[in-house]
Design a protein around this motif. Structure first.
Motif, PDB file in Angstrom:
ATOM      1  N   ALA A  91      42.278  31.939  42.450  1.00 52.83           N
ATOM      2  CA  ALA A  91      42.479  32.883  43.394  1.00 52.83           C
ATOM      3  C   ALA A  91      42.440  34.299  42.735  1.00 52.83           C
ATOM      4  N   SER A  92      41.611  34.516  41.779  1.00 55.45           N
ATOM      5  CA  SER A  92      41.675  35.705  41.037  1.00 55.45           C
ATOM      6  C   SER A  92      40.458  36.006  40.191  1.00 55.45           C
ATOM      7  N   TYR A  93      40.167  37.284  39.505  1.00 58.85           N
ATOM      8  CA  TYR A  93      39.068  37.336  38.810  1.00 58.85           C
ATOM      9  C   TYR A  93      39.184  36.517  37.537  1.00 58.85           C
ATOM     10  N   SER A  94      38.183  36.519  36.853  1.00 59.67           N
ATOM     11  CA  SER A  94      38.218  35.772  35.852  1.00 59.67           C
ATOM     12  C   SER A  94      38.736  36.254  34.603  1.00 59.67           C
ATOM     13  N   GLY A  95      39.582  35.750  33.644  1.00 54.50           N
ATOM     14  CA  GLY A  95      40.042  36.145  32.351  1.00 54.50           C
ATOM     15  C   GLY A  95      39.019  37.118  31.729  1.00 54.50           C
ATOM     16  N   LEU A  96      37.760  36.809  31.726  1.00 54.48           N
ATOM     17  CA  LEU A  96      36.873  37.277  30.683  1.00 54.48           C
ATOM     18  C   LEU A  96      36.714  38.735  31.348  1.00 54.48           C
ATOM     19  N   PHE A  97      36.101  38.578  32.611  1.00 54.81           N
ATOM     20  CA  PHE A  97      36.172  39.900  33.429  1.00 54.81           C
ATOM     21  C   PHE A  97      37.142  40.867  33.335  1.00 54.81           C
ATOM     22  N   LYS A  98      38.372  40.510  33.416  1.00 51.94           N
ATOM     23  CA  LYS A  98      39.453  41.567  33.196  1.00 51.94           C
ATOM     24  C   LYS A  98      39.669  41.688  31.912  1.00 51.94           C
ATOM     25  N   SER A  99      39.492  41.144  30.802  1.00 55.70           N
ATOM     26  CA  SER A  99      39.598  41.534  29.475  1.00 55.70           C
ATOM     27  C   SER A  99      38.556  42.543  29.116  1.00 55.70           C
ATOM     28  N   PHE A 100      37.436  42.454  29.658  1.00 49.97           N
ATOM     29  CA  PHE A 100      36.636  43.362  29.488  1.00 49.97           C
ATOM     30  C   PHE A 100      36.923  44.991  30.017  1.00 49.97           C
ATOM     31  N   PHE A 101      37.303  44.763  31.305  1.00 51.35           N
ATOM     32  CA  PHE A 101      37.691  46.167  31.721  1.00 51.35           C
ATOM     33  C   PHE A 101      39.378  46.558  31.077  1.00 51.35           C
ATOM     34  N   ASP A 102      39.848  45.706  30.454  1.00 53.06           N
ATOM     35  CA  ASP A 102      41.139  46.036  29.945  1.00 53.06           C
ATOM     36  C   ASP A 102      40.454  46.775  28.177  1.00 53.06           C
ATOM     37  N   VAL A 103      39.576  46.422  27.881  1.00 52.82           N
ATOM     38  CA  VAL A 103      39.141  47.168  26.644  1.00 52.82           C
ATOM     39  C   VAL A 103      38.449  48.565  26.792  1.00 52.82           C
ATOM     40  N   ILE A 104      38.165  48.991  28.192  1.00 50.10           N
ATOM     41  CA  ILE A 104      37.703  50.155  28.352  1.00 50.10           C
ATOM     42  C   ILE A 104      38.691  51.228  28.710  1.00 50.10           C
ATOM     43  N   ASP A 105      38.742  52.414  28.295  1.00 47.79           N
ATOM     44  CA  ASP A 105      39.823  53.291  28.399  1.00 47.79           C
ATOM     45  C   ASP A 105      39.994  53.487  30.034  1.00 47.79           C
ATOM     46  N   HIS A 106      41.280  53.751  30.285  1.00 52.97           N
ATOM     47  CA  HIS A 106      41.713  53.578  31.784  1.00 52.97           C
ATOM     48  C   HIS A 106      41.270  54.725  32.554  1.00 52.97           C
ATOM     49  N   THR A 107      40.693  55.853  31.666  1.00 53.01           N
ATOM     50  CA  THR A 107      40.039  57.198  32.507  1.00 53.01           C
ATOM     51  C   THR A 107      38.760  57.084  32.559  1.00 53.01           C
ATOM     52  N   ALA A 108      38.089  56.013  32.029  1.00 53.77           N
ATOM     53  CA  ALA A 108      36.694  56.239  31.742  1.00 53.77           C
ATOM     54  C   ALA A 108      35.797  56.019  33.276  1.00 53.77           C
ATOM     55  N   LEU A 109      36.454  55.416  33.968  1.00 51.11           N
ATOM     56  CA  LEU A 109      35.705  55.029  35.344  1.00 51.11           C
ATOM     57  C   LEU A 109      36.128  56.048  36.462  1.00 51.11           C
ATOM     58  N   THR A 110      36.890  56.936  36.003  1.00 48.83           N
ATOM     59  CA  THR A 110      37.365  57.957  37.157  1.00 48.83           C
ATOM     60  C   THR A 110      36.216  58.689  37.926  1.00 48.83           C
ATOM     61  N   GLY A 111      36.311  58.093  39.294  1.00 49.97           N
ATOM     62  CA  GLY A 111      35.294  59.000  40.191  1.00 49.97           C
ATOM     63  C   GLY A 111      33.894  58.068  40.071  1.00 49.97           C
ATOM     64  N   LYS A 112      33.752  57.072  39.434  1.00 43.32           N
ATOM     65  CA  LYS A 112      32.549  56.352  39.395  1.00 43.32           C
ATOM     66  C   LYS A 112      32.478  55.492  40.531  1.00 43.32           C
ATOM     67  N   PRO A 113      31.013  55.482  41.122  1.00 41.77           N
ATOM     68  CA  PRO A 113      30.927  54.530  42.290  1.00 41.77           C
ATOM     69  C   PRO A 113      30.780  53.133  41.677  1.00 41.77           C
ATOM     70  N   VAL A 114      31.546  52.269  42.467  1.00 47.74           N
ATOM     71  CA  VAL A 114      31.569  51.014  41.940  1.00 47.74           C
ATOM     72  C   VAL A 114      31.241  49.803  43.239  1.00 47.74           C
ATOM     73  N   LEU A 115      30.807  48.817  43.183  1.00 53.81           N
ATOM     74  CA  LEU A 115      30.604  47.873  44.044  1.00 53.81           C
ATOM     75  C   LEU A 115      31.165  46.464  43.595  1.00 53.81           C
ATOM     76  N   ILE A 116      32.053  45.827  44.280  1.00 57.07           N
ATOM     77  CA  ILE A 116      32.668  44.795  43.743  1.00 57.07           C
ATOM     78  C   ILE A 116      32.208  43.603  44.496  1.00 57.07           C
ATOM     79  N   ALA A 117      32.004  42.264  43.828  1.00 52.89           N
ATOM     80  CA  ALA A 117      31.376  41.531  44.306  1.00 52.89           C
ATOM     81  C   ALA A 117      32.235  40.084  43.551  1.00 52.89           C
TER      82      ALA A 117
END
Length: 213
Positions: A91-117
């Motif tokens: 019932a949630s995203y995969s651990g691999l998916f979450k881990s990838f975004f965990d290692v990106i600086d939490h401010t790096a995607l500020t204002g970025k257009p994102v499509l989720i699927a």
């Protein structure tokens, strides 16, 4: 003229993968829509997280990305538009998916257009897009398009993915939304820095002035 860049992140584990297939369809639809605007080249890249799984795990432990992972992170953070696609596990995203975004600086995607699927076995997992993925990117202060795209196993039949099918309609609608945000953000002026906030009156001072009045 600098091209618009679309980066799709696929967290599919298999080869072939329905998650990668959905990422490819969304990226191609967004590329077509973005190219419909002012004459400007559009570049597309798909990042397969399965190829970076070991590097991501090492980064979680050491705090340092490998050259390959660092390059992937740079591509994601520099993109004009991001497409993030994960399989739904428990019932949630995969651990691999979450881990990838965990290692990106939490401010790096500020204002970025994102499509989720996302992809999953049955349609009953589709709400994971709203209760898991959308809050994740909201926390990262990205700008998430209104239409999230979920593809269940039955969506890959002719009724779902063929011309005019429900999945095709969702893909095209989401792609149009992302392309529109990309065109807007690419032409917008640079974000204001901290120096531009010098004239902002702190809330405590505003409150004190109101009490004094």
């Amino acid at each position: 003229m600098k091209p618009l860049t679309i980066v799709a992140v696929s967290a599919g584990l298999g080869v072939p993968s329905s998650t990668r297939l959905l990422a490819d369809r969304l990226a191609e639809a967004t590329r077509r829509r973005a190219a419909d605007g002012p004459a400007r080249p559009v570049e597309v890249r798909v990042i397969e997280l399965r190829d970076l799984a070991t590097d991501i795990a090492h980064n979680m432990v050491t705090g340092f990305p490998s050259p390959a992972l660092g390059e992937a992170i740079e591509a994601v953070t520099a993109a004009d538009g991001l497409i993030a696609v994960t399989p739904i596990f428990t019932a949630s995203y995969s651990g691999l998916f979450k881990s990838f975004f965990d290692v990106i600086d939490h401010t790096a995607l500020t204002g970025k257009p994102v499509l989720i699927a996302a992809t999953g076995g049955t349609a009953r997992h589709s709400l994971a897009l709203e209760h898991a993925l959308r809050p994740l990117f909201a926390y990262l202060r990205a700008v998430v398009v209104p239409t999230a795209v979920y593809a269940a196993s039955e969506d890959w039949g002719t009724g779902g993915s063929g011309p005019g099918g429900a999945l095709t309609e969702r893909v095209e609608r989401a792609a149009e939304e992302l392309a529109g945000l990309m065109r807007g953000s690419a032409s917008a002026p640079a974000a204001h820095g901290a120096d531009d906030l010098d004239d902002v009156v702190p809330f405590a001072e505003q409150l004190a002035a109101l009490r004094a009045g």
